[in-house]
Enzyme design. Structure first.
Site, short mmCIF file in Angstrom:
data_model
loop_
_atom_site.label_atom_id
_atom_site.label_comp_id
_atom_site.label_asym_id
_atom_site.label_seq_id
_atom_site.Cartn_x
_atom_site.Cartn_y
_atom_site.Cartn_z
N GLY A 93 0.82 -1.20 0.00
CA GLY A 93 0.00 0.00 0.00
C GLY A 93 0.85 1.25 0.00
O GLY A 93 2.01 1.24 -0.42
N CYS A 94 0.29 2.35 0.46
CA CYS A 94 1.00 3.62 0.53
C CYS A 94 2.33 3.44 1.26
O CYS A 94 2.37 2.92 2.37
CB CYS A 94 0.15 4.67 1.25
SG CYS A 94 0.98 6.25 1.50
N PHE A 95 3.41 3.88 0.63
CA PHE A 95 4.72 3.58 1.22
C PHE A 95 5.08 4.43 2.43
O PHE A 95 6.05 4.12 3.12
CB PHE A 95 5.84 3.60 0.18
CG PHE A 95 5.95 4.80 -0.72
CD1 PHE A 95 5.43 6.05 -0.39
CD2 PHE A 95 6.63 4.68 -1.94
CE1 PHE A 95 5.56 7.14 -1.24
CE2 PHE A 95 6.78 5.78 -2.80
CZ PHE A 95 6.25 7.01 -2.44
N TRP A 96 4.32 5.46 2.73
CA TRP A 96 4.63 6.25 3.92
C TRP A 96 4.51 5.41 5.20
O TRP A 96 5.44 5.34 5.99
CB TRP A 96 3.70 7.45 4.01
CG TRP A 96 3.85 8.47 2.93
CD1 TRP A 96 4.89 8.60 2.05
CD2 TRP A 96 2.92 9.51 2.61
NE1 TRP A 96 4.67 9.66 1.21
CE2 TRP A 96 3.47 10.24 1.52
CE3 TRP A 96 1.69 9.90 3.14
CZ2 TRP A 96 2.81 11.34 0.95
CZ3 TRP A 96 1.04 11.00 2.57
CH2 TRP A 96 1.60 11.71 1.49
N GLU B 248 4.33 1.09 -5.29
CA GLU B 248 5.06 1.82 -4.24
C GLU B 248 5.70 0.77 -3.33
O GLU B 248 5.01 -0.11 -2.80
CB GLU B 248 4.11 2.70 -3.43
CG GLU B 248 3.53 3.86 -4.22
CD GLU B 248 2.79 4.85 -3.33
OE1 GLU B 248 2.91 4.76 -2.09
OE2 GLU B 248 2.09 5.72 -3.88
#
EC number: 1.8.4.11
Length: 215
Positions: free
Chosen positions: A57-60, A101
């Site tokens: 998912g979102c890499f943050w 990502e």
């Protein structure tokens, strides 16, 4: 022939090489040091360390979860698995690069095992969602493990089968995680690196299923 404009409206479909954006020859400039631990973000890394690419998912949020793990030497975020060389974030979000990502994880096998990192990977997200992760929809959010050697790949595939059995008991669908040999990795822009350390109240879409991978 499927046009690029049609790909933009179909967030669940990967582009073909002919549909992918052309990219560029120059690599993205990145900081020399990790914002949290001060270690180098780019190779060469110290001898004896190992690497893996995880996409969940979102890499943050994914990067934060992984840099917090004991034995992880350094992390960096970027893009992999697609066709466009040296893409920008906006290009990846367009769905026209084919990239996911991902988080580059450099770890010390004397301090943690690959199996322990796999446990973190499986439990930190929902690997059954295909081209999305929660409310984040698009091919860039797909679940991936890109391995650096045959032993890693075998361990990843075995862990996938074990976790699938546990997910089935809880009523989840089949795992959609891609497991493959490591493709070219392109660092993301500087502001994405260790984003949640720089922006503690920033967005984090990371969320698991509540199912555990047995030891």
């Amino acid at each position: 022939m499927v046009l690029r404009s049609e790909i933009l409206t179909k967030k669940s479909e990967l582009p073909t090489p002919d549909q992918a954006l052309p990219g560029r020859e120059s690599a993205m400039p990145v900081p020399e040091a990790h914002f949290v631990n001060g270690r180098p973000l780019t190779a060469p890394f110290p001898a004896g360390l190992q690497q893996v690419l995880f996409g969940m998912g979102c890499f943050w949020g994914a990067e934060r979860r992984l840099w917090q793990q004991p034995g992880v030497w350094v992390t960096a975020v970027g893009y992999a698995g697609g066709y466009t060389p040296n893409p920008t974030y906006d290009e990846v979000c367009s769905g026209l690069t084919g990239h996911s990502e991902v988080v580059l994880v450099v770890y010390n096998p004397q301090e943690t095992s690959f199996e322990q990192l796999l446990k973190v990977f499986w439990e930190a997200h929902d690997p059954t969602q295909g081209m999305r992760q929660g409310g984040d929809i698009g091919t860039q959010y797909r679940s991936v493990i890109y391995t650096f050697d045959a032993a890693q790949k075998a361990a990843a595939m075995a862990s996938r089968e074990n976790f699938q059995a546990e997910l089935a008991k809880a009523g989840y669908d089949r795992i959609t995680t891609e497991i493959a040999d490591v493709p070219p990795f392109y660092y993301a822009e500087a502001y994405h690196q260790q984003y949640l350390a720089k922006n503690p109240n920033g967005y984090c879409g990371l969320g698991g299923t509540g199912v555990c991978l047995p030891a």
